[in-house]
Design a protein around this motif. Sequence first.
Motif, PDB file in Angstrom:
ATOM      1  N   GLU A 132      26.638   2.221  -1.303  1.00 48.85           N
ATOM      2  CA  GLU A 132      25.658   1.268  -0.774  1.00 48.85           C
ATOM      3  C   GLU A 132      26.328   0.223   0.106  1.00 48.85           C
ATOM      4  OE1 GLU A 132      22.132  -1.722  -2.438  1.00 48.85           O
ATOM      5  OE2 GLU A 132      23.386  -0.559  -3.817  1.00 48.85           O
ATOM      6  N   LEU A 133      27.517  -0.198  -0.262  1.00 47.26           N
ATOM      7  CA  LEU A 133      28.269  -1.147   0.553  1.00 47.26           C
ATOM      8  C   LEU A 133      28.557  -0.562   1.927  1.00 47.26           C
ATOM      9  CD1 LEU A 133      30.064  -3.788   0.750  1.00 47.26           C
ATOM     10  CD2 LEU A 133      31.948  -2.333  -0.008  1.00 47.26           C
ATOM     11  N   ALA A 134      29.011   0.684   1.961  1.00 50.12           N
ATOM     12  CA  ALA A 134      29.302   1.325   3.240  1.00 50.12           C
ATOM     13  C   ALA A 134      28.052   1.416   4.102  1.00 50.12           C
ATOM     14  CB  ALA A 134      29.892   2.714   2.998  1.00 50.12           C
ATOM     15  N   ARG A 135      26.937   1.705   3.495  1.00 48.88           N
ATOM     16  CA  ARG A 135      25.683   1.809   4.241  1.00 48.88           C
ATOM     17  C   ARG A 135      25.231   0.447   4.761  1.00 48.88           C
ATOM     18  NH1 ARG A 135      23.554   4.826   0.905  1.00 48.88           N
ATOM     19  NH2 ARG A 135      22.725   3.265  -0.509  1.00 48.88           N
ATOM     20  N   ASP A 136      25.369  -0.579   3.933  1.00 47.76           N
ATOM     21  CA  ASP A 136      24.905  -1.907   4.335  1.00 47.76           C
ATOM     22  C   ASP A 136      25.801  -2.526   5.400  1.00 47.76           C
ATOM     23  OD1 ASP A 136      22.800  -1.733   2.590  1.00 47.76           O
ATOM     24  OD2 ASP A 136      23.794  -2.837   0.974  1.00 47.76           O
ATOM     25  N   VAL A 137      27.094  -2.329   5.274  1.00 47.35           N
ATOM     26  CA  VAL A 137      28.029  -2.985   6.184  1.00 47.35           C
ATOM     27  C   VAL A 137      28.032  -2.336   7.559  1.00 47.35           C
ATOM     28  CG1 VAL A 137      30.471  -3.450   6.593  1.00 47.35           C
ATOM     29  CG2 VAL A 137      29.483  -3.929   4.367  1.00 47.35           C
ATOM     30  N   THR A 138      27.936  -1.004   7.596  1.00 49.78           N
ATOM     31  CA  THR A 138      28.022  -0.302   8.869  1.00 49.78           C
ATOM     32  C   THR A 138      26.676  -0.083   9.539  1.00 49.78           C
ATOM     33  OG1 THR A 138      27.867   1.881   7.832  1.00 49.78           O
ATOM     34  CG2 THR A 138      30.067   0.908   8.065  1.00 49.78           C
ATOM     35  N   GLY A 139      25.597  -0.065   8.759  1.00 51.00           N
ATOM     36  CA  GLY A 139      24.297   0.275   9.329  1.00 51.00           C
ATOM     37  C   GLY A 139      24.108   1.764   9.515  1.00 51.00           C
ATOM     38  N   TRP A 140      25.067   2.580   9.068  1.00 50.81           N
ATOM     39  CA  TRP A 140      24.972   4.034   9.143  1.00 50.81           C
ATOM     40  C   TRP A 140      24.635   4.599   7.765  1.00 50.81           C
ATOM     41  CZ3 TRP A 140      30.291   3.649  11.795  1.00 50.81           C
ATOM     42  CH2 TRP A 140      30.138   3.524  13.181  1.00 50.81           C
ATOM     43  N   ALA A 141      24.066   5.789   7.761  1.00 54.52           N
ATOM     44  CA  ALA A 141      23.927   6.511   6.498  1.00 54.52           C
ATOM     45  C   ALA A 141      25.315   6.852   5.971  1.00 54.52           C
ATOM     46  CB  ALA A 141      23.107   7.776   6.702  1.00 54.52           C
TER      47      ALA A 141
END
Length: 760
Positions: A132-141
């Motif tokens: 979820e962190l990766a998704r939130d920080v990058t804006g990518w799936a």
Amino acid sequence: MEAFSTAPEHKLFNLLPAILRERDAAEGYPLRALLDIMEVQADALEADIEQLGRNAFVETCEPWAIPYIGALVGTTLLAGDSRVQDAASAEALFPELEGPSFVPPVGLRSRSDTLKTVYYRRRKSVLPMLEELARDVTGWAAHAVEFFELLVWSQWVRNRLRMHAVATPDLRSPEAMDRIGGAFDATCRSVDVRPPGQFEGWENIPNIGFFLWRLRALELPGITARRLGGAGDFRYHISPLGNDAPLFSRLRREGDEAGLATELHVPQAIRPAKFFGDLSAYLSLSAPRPGFAAFYGAPAGMGALPPAPEASLFITVDGVEVPPDDIRCRNLDGWSQPGPNQVAVDVRSGRLTLGAGRLPAGQVQAWYHQGWPGETGGGTYARTAWLTGETVPAARLTVDNSGDPGSFGTLGAALAAWTAGGRADTVIRIATNDTYAENITLNIAGAAGRFLTLEAEDGFRPHLRPDAPIRVQGVNPDFSVTFGGLLIEGRVEIPGSLGRLALVHSTLVPGGSIALPDPDEALPPPAPVPPSIRAAAQSGGEPANTELRIEMAFSITGQIRVPETSEGIFALDCAIDGLGVAAIRGLGAGPTSPGPAVHLERTTLRGPVFVRQIDMATEVIFDGEVIAERVQTGCVRFSYVAPGSQTPRRYRCQPGLAERAEIARIEAATGVPLTEAERDGLRARVRLRLRPEYTSETYGTPAWLQLSLNGPDEIATGAEDGSEMGAWCHLKQPQREANLRRRLEEYLPFGLDPGVIYAN
């Protein structure tokens, strides 16, 4: 301020006693005029006081306050949207648009990162939280994988058995074999001790992989599929342009807060094996079936079928819904025909065939998703700021399928109304995704107005498919024509004289058309690629288009042929594809005749460029020789300029910057100055390595002009702010990855190594 009036206007004046208001009215309202001036300042003061309250919360605060709120929870500030300053030129070029900000959404979410800091720390080191962190920080799936789970283990029957950690994959499973090498690969491997990277070093005990999907799935509802042959033919391309393109799955949120993303939750090309398994599982259900599958289902409000808002594909034939019971997954390289009432779909190529029982078909429509790097060219994404402002005085005409008395069913009918109204200032807005196979001729001579705008309503992408070029006829150097949000399968010709041609979030298909030929018919002889925009140098024996300005923003075109005497070409965040010949040049007889002056920002040009002068070129990829006749004025900065080019002064441009750095490094290491021959050899090696590389160079494919992961870092991070050069600079992809790596340093458990892996 407590007694401040709530009246919509003249608030201070309405607080006065009635006798004073009556006396002021008798004098012509001089007191009211004075109080109105004071009211402007009072409103500004009141708004500032309200904003002070909102600045206490990260959800509503101004961008400057985010670091201060982040300091309260001890978070380090990431690169955010507030640092992107790429809209000044757009504001100057397009004052008639709604605005107020033309900065595109780039996915740098420093605000949401600060908001969820405490939430992240409460779930620190948990795999779903890291995903979820990766998704939130990058804006990518994103999808996170613990690679130690995929290592082959020696099993011990007295210990906990890990039955999935076996050394032999199931070779009889097409589904399992199709996932090998991807984000959802479940086959086990031996240890790979190399550092985790894009292509190797995944399978090791301390490694966690973060798969990221850079491409977005652009929703295209109600698109008219392109029939391959004549009336009654059963062969269709789902793409309205008639080309092969994979169908993408819809981006979905993971099932719950504690879950991980699956193949159904990420925007990627639908795998045929997965689609086949989905339909097979649906058909194996006992009747009555639900009416939708994981990938296939009807949007809300379609009719008898139940709505499936998370489905990725749906088809109607002459307005009749095709249920999932009649859908078949097939390889249609050979255009095979399914059973009588069936519809065969090839998700790999986007092809579709109808059974004999559904023929002849007048119209086949599809609700599907197309892969695309970003919000450039015509699309159904939100672009409210790029619509013509409601305060602009103009007649408003609507084209849709509503049948309302105030709207038009065709674009030709709306243009006829514009002509009948004396060709006054008019905005024609199209509110459908239909294909309009209509020839368009705009006669601007003697027009009562000064502009005509053809634009798509927000959230729509109409497809214009004229048989002949769109012609702007007549001499009117004060007139402006604007195309907004359109997909135009054709060309624009200006045989007369025009003042301004604007393209805003629009596409003029490079080469005019990319439709694949009918394999049953003989191929036509090869012909020269026609330009997307051509303006005449003379009209009626007089110089023409001397005041013409071509202004483009977030648009795609093919070749541009404009007289050298025109005012200029302005391109912001655009792609201009010459398809093997010059992207921009003039109308002279020679292949190197110069065009007008250019102003380019964050643009990719494929093919040579011949111009009078370059006023400004910043963060541009000149993927071909560029020759400017005048080099005493203008500048080129933070750009790739092909070797052998002639430009004005350059600042931090490649490959020249890398050549000088390599020469300085060698001389510093050896302590001996290099000879000119040795320097030439170094330059040749640097130039061979440092040149643009793309995932795809064919327009219509999902990753068109997306910089290859194997390409040089000097281009991928060579923009002024460290992002990539060219048309996709506004995506800020290097900053997104840097934000993720910075956050993983804080939240990843000690001893684990992250691997950032791009799935597309």
